[in-house]
Design an enzyme around this catalytic site. Sequence first.
Site, PDB file in Angstrom:
ATOM      1  N   ASN A 125       4.648  28.707  36.593  1.00 45.66           N
ATOM      2  CA  ASN A 125       4.334  29.955  37.307  1.00 45.66           C
ATOM      3  C   ASN A 125       4.589  31.105  36.338  1.00 45.66           C
ATOM      4  O   ASN A 125       5.740  31.420  36.036  1.00 45.66           O
ATOM      5  CB  ASN A 125       5.237  30.073  38.548  1.00 45.66           C
ATOM      6  CG  ASN A 125       5.101  31.425  39.234  1.00 45.66           C
ATOM      7  OD1 ASN A 125       4.188  32.209  38.921  1.00 45.66           O
ATOM      8  ND2 ASN A 125       5.999  31.713  40.167  1.00 45.66           N
TER       9      ASN A 125
ATOM     10  N   LYS B 116       4.031  34.194  36.762  1.00 48.60           N
ATOM     11  CA  LYS B 116       4.351  35.475  37.409  1.00 48.60           C
ATOM     12  C   LYS B 116       3.486  36.578  36.790  1.00 48.60           C
ATOM     13  O   LYS B 116       2.372  36.297  36.375  1.00 48.60           O
ATOM     14  CB  LYS B 116       5.855  35.750  37.321  1.00 48.60           C
ATOM     15  CG  LYS B 116       6.666  34.532  37.799  1.00 48.60           C
ATOM     16  CD  LYS B 116       8.109  34.798  38.021  1.00 48.60           C
ATOM     17  CE  LYS B 116       8.772  33.510  38.520  1.00 48.60           C
ATOM     18  NZ  LYS B 116      10.193  33.668  38.815  1.00 48.60           N
TER      19      LYS B 116
ATOM     20  N   HIS C 133       6.617  32.207  47.813  1.00 54.93           N
ATOM     21  CA  HIS C 133       7.582  32.390  46.723  1.00 54.93           C
ATOM     22  C   HIS C 133       8.619  33.444  47.138  1.00 54.93           C
ATOM     23  O   HIS C 133       8.282  34.424  47.803  1.00 54.93           O
ATOM     24  CB  HIS C 133       6.863  32.817  45.440  1.00 54.93           C
ATOM     25  CG  HIS C 133       7.751  32.714  44.239  1.00 54.93           C
ATOM     26  ND1 HIS C 133       8.695  33.665  43.934  1.00 54.93           N
ATOM     27  CD2 HIS C 133       7.864  31.754  43.281  1.00 54.93           C
ATOM     28  CE1 HIS C 133       9.346  33.296  42.843  1.00 54.93           C
ATOM     29  NE2 HIS C 133       8.866  32.136  42.423  1.00 54.93           N
TER      30      HIS C 133
ATOM     31  N   GLU D  34       9.931  35.773  45.568  1.00 48.14           N
ATOM     32  CA  GLU D  34       9.609  37.151  45.153  1.00 48.14           C
ATOM     33  C   GLU D  34       8.636  37.793  46.138  1.00 48.14           C
ATOM     34  O   GLU D  34       8.729  38.984  46.440  1.00 48.14           O
ATOM     35  CB  GLU D  34       9.056  37.128  43.715  1.00 48.14           C
ATOM     36  CG  GLU D  34      10.178  36.842  42.708  1.00 48.14           C
ATOM     37  CD  GLU D  34       9.741  36.163  41.435  1.00 48.14           C
ATOM     38  OE1 GLU D  34       8.536  36.158  41.115  1.00 48.14           O
ATOM     39  OE2 GLU D  34      10.627  35.613  40.739  1.00 48.14           O
TER      40      GLU D  34
ATOM     41  N   GLU E   1      13.366  26.378  45.507  1.00 47.24           N
ATOM     42  CA  GLU E   1      13.774  27.319  44.470  1.00 47.24           C
ATOM     43  C   GLU E   1      14.924  28.181  44.990  1.00 47.24           C
ATOM     44  O   GLU E   1      14.686  29.193  45.676  1.00 47.24           O
ATOM     45  CB  GLU E   1      12.609  28.227  44.085  1.00 47.24           C
ATOM     46  CG  GLU E   1      11.416  27.499  43.506  1.00 47.24           C
ATOM     47  CD  GLU E   1      10.560  28.420  42.644  1.00 47.24           C
ATOM     48  OE1 GLU E   1      10.363  28.091  41.477  1.00 47.24           O
ATOM     49  OE2 GLU E   1      10.120  29.465  43.127  1.00 47.24           O
TER      50      GLU E   1
ATOM     51  N   GLY F 184      15.260  32.962  37.326  1.00 46.69           N
ATOM     52  CA  GLY F 184      15.307  33.985  36.285  1.00 46.69           C
ATOM     53  C   GLY F 184      16.709  34.383  35.870  1.00 46.69           C
ATOM     54  O   GLY F 184      16.897  35.378  35.172  1.00 46.69           O
TER      55      GLY F 184
ATOM     56  N   SER G  80      15.215  28.482  36.753  1.00 41.07           N
ATOM     57  CA  SER G  80      15.785  28.376  35.397  1.00 41.07           C
ATOM     58  C   SER G  80      15.666  26.981  34.787  1.00 41.07           C
ATOM     59  O   SER G  80      16.523  26.569  34.003  1.00 41.07           O
ATOM     60  CB  SER G  80      17.237  28.845  35.375  1.00 41.07           C
ATOM     61  OG  SER G  80      17.314  30.233  35.692  1.00 41.07           O
TER      62      SER G  80
HETATM   63  P1  13P Z   1      12.414  30.776  36.283  1.00 38.91           P
HETATM   64  O1  13P Z   1      12.084  29.387  35.768  1.00 38.91           O
HETATM   65  O2  13P Z   1      12.036  31.852  35.342  1.00 38.91           O
HETATM   66  O3  13P Z   1      13.821  30.851  36.774  1.00 38.91           O
HETATM   67  O4  13P Z   1      11.470  31.002  37.575  1.00 38.91           O
HETATM   68  C1  13P Z   1      11.425  30.048  38.558  1.00 38.91           C
HETATM   69  C2  13P Z   1      10.348  30.415  39.518  1.00 38.91           C
HETATM   70  O5  13P Z   1      10.493  31.354  40.284  1.00 38.91           O
HETATM   71  C3  13P Z   1       9.111  29.627  39.491  1.00 38.91           C
HETATM   72  O6  13P Z   1       8.314  29.906  40.584  1.00 38.91           O
END
Ligand code: 13P
Length: 242
Positions: A5, A7, A89, A91, A161, A167, A206
Amino acid sequence: MIAGNWKMNASISSTGEWLAAMADTAVAGRDVLVCPPFPYLGQFQEAVAAGRLLLGAQNCALEESGAFTGEVSAAMVRDLGCEYVILGHSERRALFGETDELVLAKMRRALACGLKVILCVGETLEQRQSGAAESVVAAQLQLALEQLSDDDWCQLVVAYEPVWAIGTGETATPEQAQSMHAFIRGQLAARSEQIAEQTRVLYGGSVNSATAAELFSQQDIDGGLVGGASLDAEHFLKICTA
Ligand code: 13P
């Protein structure tokens, strides 16, 4: 399945470089999916046609088409070669106010357009610390479990997640992740043993090349949803082969 992903990262040129670095590397025996931002989906058509990668979108609109300025429909991303779309997600839930009801409605739209859905669930640090992690995840799964058909469930992947691991560089331990994945599997089994068996449950938060192998070797972890580390083709490949 290993899914990247991206983003809101990348550019035309970085996407070209990423594709070039992935070009002659086939990852046998796993589904490798990449979910770049909408504007770069078109750059993946050759790789998708050659069967090297699966393509996904990071979101899609609720509505079918029409006067929804700035939105991108499920049919459009399907048209661009996407087989999957990420929905729910954390976010999108936290920053764009997406509720379980909206996520369910978007899932219905995506499924109706022939897309498969990666449904993301996961608790915040506060929720984990207060002992509510499992009930939060159960609630995020509930509408999909109650309202989608068995046929729909054949098109779903669940991604766990934990928000505190996204992140932050703080991956859940394999034991923490396995424990929640087993809980999720149990939630699916309460609806149908077959759904529990067939549905892939990915871990995200992560994931990197150092942590991937141990996470992916856990019984109920069927792959990963990788954010930051998927932007670097070499790093992503190491995770894909972990
Ligand atoms: P990271 O791997 O950067 O922590 O992000 C995970 C994520 O949100 C994937 O959708």
